[in-house]
Design an enzyme around this catalytic site. Structure first.
Site, mmCIF file in Angstrom:
data_model
loop_
_atom_site.group_PDB
_atom_site.id
_atom_site.type_symbol
_atom_site.label_atom_id
_atom_site.label_comp_id
_atom_site.label_asym_id
_atom_site.label_seq_id
_atom_site.Cartn_x
_atom_site.Cartn_y
_atom_site.Cartn_z
ATOM 1 N N SER A 10 0.797 -1.228 0.000
ATOM 2 C CA SER A 10 0.000 0.000 0.000
ATOM 3 C C SER A 10 0.830 1.279 0.000
ATOM 4 C CB SER A 10 -0.917 -0.001 1.233
ATOM 5 O OG SER A 10 -0.148 -0.111 2.428
ATOM 6 N N GLY A 11 2.062 1.218 -0.553
ATOM 7 C CA GLY A 11 2.864 2.431 -0.713
ATOM 8 C C GLY A 11 2.455 3.176 -1.962
ATOM 9 N N THR A 42 7.170 4.358 1.884
ATOM 10 C CA THR A 42 6.871 5.614 1.180
ATOM 11 C C THR A 42 6.724 6.784 2.147
ATOM 12 O OG1 THR A 42 5.794 4.495 -0.683
ATOM 13 C CG2 THR A 42 5.248 6.804 -0.350
ATOM 14 N N ALA A 45 9.902 8.683 3.159
ATOM 15 C CA ALA A 45 10.726 9.408 2.185
ATOM 16 C C ALA A 45 10.770 10.889 2.535
ATOM 17 C CB ALA A 45 10.173 9.211 0.776
ATOM 18 N N GLN A 46 11.966 11.381 2.791
ATOM 19 C CA GLN A 46 12.108 12.772 3.218
ATOM 20 C C GLN A 46 12.409 13.702 2.034
ATOM 21 O OE1 GLN A 46 15.224 12.760 6.152
ATOM 22 N NE2 GLN A 46 14.001 11.683 7.680
ATOM 23 N N GLY A 47 13.406 13.326 1.250
ATOM 24 C CA GLY A 47 13.976 14.242 0.262
ATOM 25 C C GLY A 47 13.008 14.774 -0.761
ATOM 26 N N GLU A 114 20.034 17.057 -5.284
ATOM 27 C CA GLU A 114 20.650 16.069 -4.408
ATOM 28 C C GLU A 114 21.850 15.447 -5.116
ATOM 29 O OE1 GLU A 114 17.793 13.312 -2.897
ATOM 30 O OE2 GLU A 114 16.535 14.860 -2.022
ATOM 31 N N HIS A 243 22.359 3.840 2.679
ATOM 32 C CA HIS A 243 22.310 5.305 2.767
ATOM 33 C C HIS A 243 23.460 5.763 3.648
ATOM 34 C CE1 HIS A 243 20.919 9.386 3.237
ATOM 35 N NE2 HIS A 243 19.971 9.152 2.347
ATOM 36 N N ARG A 293 25.527 7.874 -3.775
ATOM 37 C CA ARG A 293 25.444 7.310 -2.435
ATOM 38 C C ARG A 293 26.448 6.207 -2.159
ATOM 39 N NH1 ARG A 293 18.868 7.196 -1.518
ATOM 40 N NH2 ARG A 293 18.646 9.452 -1.332
ATOM 41 N N GLU A 378 9.652 -0.928 -5.025
ATOM 42 C CA GLU A 378 10.968 -1.391 -4.605
ATOM 43 C C GLU A 378 11.167 -2.896 -4.712
ATOM 44 O OE1 GLU A 378 14.070 -0.731 -0.847
ATOM 45 O OE2 GLU A 378 12.086 0.214 -0.825
ATOM 46 N N ARG A 389 21.083 3.413 -7.009
ATOM 47 C CA ARG A 389 19.960 4.319 -7.268
ATOM 48 C C ARG A 389 20.370 5.780 -7.170
ATOM 49 N NH1 ARG A 389 15.846 6.881 -4.042
ATOM 50 N NH2 ARG A 389 16.811 6.052 -2.160
ATOM 51 N N LEU A 395 10.620 7.194 -5.719
ATOM 52 C CA LEU A 395 9.206 7.567 -5.701
ATOM 53 C C LEU A 395 8.678 7.732 -7.124
ATOM 54 C CD1 LEU A 395 8.962 10.166 -2.773
ATOM 55 C CD2 LEU A 395 8.226 7.785 -2.772
#
Length: 526
Positions: A10-11, A42, A45-47, A114, A243, A293, A378, A389, A395
């Site tokens: 359910s993302g 989901t 997710a901050q960025g 980013e 990360h 990354r 994912e 990635r 997203l």
């Protein structure tokens, strides 16, 4: 129960897929492990999400994706996301399901940059982009008359005619097809047989098989494990992205999930420094703090080994021009809870397992190698990410493939039922594997600690043949024990998760041993 389309997860990918199908008047059953739709990655997710910036182009985005992915990417998929991604984002998240992305004073959308991106092209909602997206999508899902949300559900196994259909006529068919899933209903403590013409896996990643991760507790690779058992092809499983900047609170704090310090903080100018206050990234890569990354992660690891420190630090106070309390309110608040003021002090950070770049092989429409089965988000491998990635593409990928899978299923489902009643009637209900009530929470917790320690120490940021062989031996022994335990014990969510977690850990480890070359986030020291 029978449904036209079963969506497991359910993302953003699962919700977009369900909404796209339901908009065509097709019945969808959407499963979520929690009581609501906010249990996946989901919401964390901050960025932000990749859009398109000034002076930007599909070709420029393609170049950045290839560079981050070590040119190990699927060219068709990269072309698809670079060309179609921003347009579908506009159609869905700016117009149909409008997300309140941050805007400038003139009303134009703000765009940030980013690591690995040539230009600012990322839409964001402060530092809680995923949460804002899920608030909009969950409301749309809940209100849609053609979507039936089933909460507190955990998928156990995918149903196929080769493995499950009873009758000799099904033994001799050449084609195998997914027919739905056995699903554990936690609130009623029963296993349901959910039959479906089309099944979509949107189960997320597998970060929780590692000791340190930014992922939610349900991210144990269940979709990958189920698809692998059903003989759908899984590729690039060795590509686990770590990360570089997870909040470090000392070795005494081994939380279930480490709090992520978004890459957007470095995108706004923050510098990685060692315990002496010295910026060090320029020594490892000319792009310094905005390198991809995998490079930043290994650089931090090397710096920690060199200085014999348990962490490094991210200095935002002296390098970010924005007001940190308003640009990164979630990060500011979370750090302040521990007594750290990011407007005055550097943030202690360490790498943590973050994103699964491999997964169930799919085409541009989300179709897997197993008929009737789609995978999005994912848990799938479109080939967009290749060896690593690029920030904030996940997203976009989940949204785009959720949409294209929904469109493809809509075309197929609108014609007629894909599965005959004869086949559906040949699928038996779940039979409980055993009656021994010997489930021990202490033993399950110990098994999880074992899996996570093995994966972190032997299948982590740096790998070798000796480490990987040791990991395979250890995991195979545990898997044998779990299979015996699984056959004797009544089913439960902790047992299902442990079974899936051990299998997905083995899938990653075997793939890592087979790939002798260092590519992206798969780094061999031998």
């Amino acid at each position: 129960m029978k449904t036209e389309v079963l969506v497991i997860g359910s993302g953003i990918a699962g919700c977009i897929s369900a909404l796209t199908i339901a908009e065509k008047g097709i019945e969808v059953t959407l499963l979520t492990q929690g009581e609501d739709l906010f249990t996946g990655n989901t919401r964390l997710a901050q960025g932000g999400i990749v859009y398109t910036g000034t002076g930007d182009s599909p070709k420029l985005l393609e170049k950045d994706i290839y560079t981050a992915g070590w040119n190990y990417n699927n060219k068709r998929a990269v072309r698809a996301i670079s060309k179609n991604g921003p347009d579908i984002l506009k159609k869905l998240l700016l117009e149909k399901y409008p997300v309140p992305f941050h805007k400038e004073d003139d009303g134009e959308y703000s765009l940030t940059r980013e690591g690995g991106h040539a230009v600012p092209r990322i839409l964001y909602c402060a530092d809680h982009t995923g949460q804002s997206i899920m608030e909009i999508l969950s409301k749309s899902v809940a209100e849609h008359p053609y979507i039936n949300v089933c909460s507190s559900r955990t998928a156990i196994d995918l149903l196929t005619n080769h493995h499950h259909a009873m009758g000799t006529e099904f033994m001799y068919t050449l084609s195998n097809r997914c027919l739905g899933a056995y699903v554990y209903n936690e609130s009623k403590d029963v296993v349901e047989t959910l039959l479906a013409d089309h099944t979509v896996l949107a189960t997320g990643g597998l970060g929780q098989v590692y000791l340190h991760t930014t992922n939610t507790t349900g991210s144990i690779g269940s979709g990958v494990a189920m698809a692998n058992r059903a003989k759908a092809r899984v590729i690039n499983a060795e590509m686990v992205q770590f990360h570089p900047t997870a909040f470090y609170q000392g070795t005494r704090s081994r939380a279930t999930r480490r709090f992520l310090i978004s890459e957007a903080v470095r995108g706004e100018g923050a510098k990685l420094i060692n315990s002496s206050g010295e910026a060090f990234m320029h020594r490892y890569d000319p792009r310094a703090d905005l390198a991809p990354r995998d490079i930043v992660t290994r650089s931090i690891l090397e710096e920690m080994l060199k200085t014999e420190e348990e962490c490094v630090y991210l200095d935002a106070a002296n390098h970010v021009k924005h007001n940190l309390t308003t640009r990164f309110p979630t990060i500011y608040g979370r750090c302040l809870e521990t007594g750290l003021d990011i407007t005055k002090q550097p943030i202690p950070v360490v790498p943590a397992a973050h994103y699964f770049c491999g997964g169930i092989l799919v085409d541009e429409k989300g179709k897997t190698t197993l008929d009737g089965l789609y995978a999005v988000g994912e848990c799938s491998c479109t080939g967009v990410h290749g060896g690593n990635r690029l920030a904030s593409t996940s997203l976009l990928e989940g949204m785009l493939w959720g949409y294209t899978a929904g469109e493809d299923i809509g075309l197929r489902a609108s014609k007629k039922s894909a599965i005959s009643k004869k086949v559906l009637n040949a699928i038996p209900d779940w039979e409980s594997p055993g009656t021994n009530a010997n489930e021990d929470p202490a033993l399950i917790a110990q098994d999880w600690t074992f899996i996570r320690s093995v994966m972190w120490n032997y299948v982590g940021i740096t790998r070798s043949t000796a480490r990987l062989n040791r990991a395979i031996n250890d995991l195979q022994n545990l898997n044998r024990n779990l299979r015996s335990f699984y056959k004797e014990t009544p089913i439960s969510r902790p047992i299902i998760d442990l079974f899936h977690g051990c299998q997905s850990a083995m899938i990653v480890t075997i793939a890592a041993l087979r790939n002798k070359k260092s590519i992206g986030c798969h780094y061999r020291i031998d």
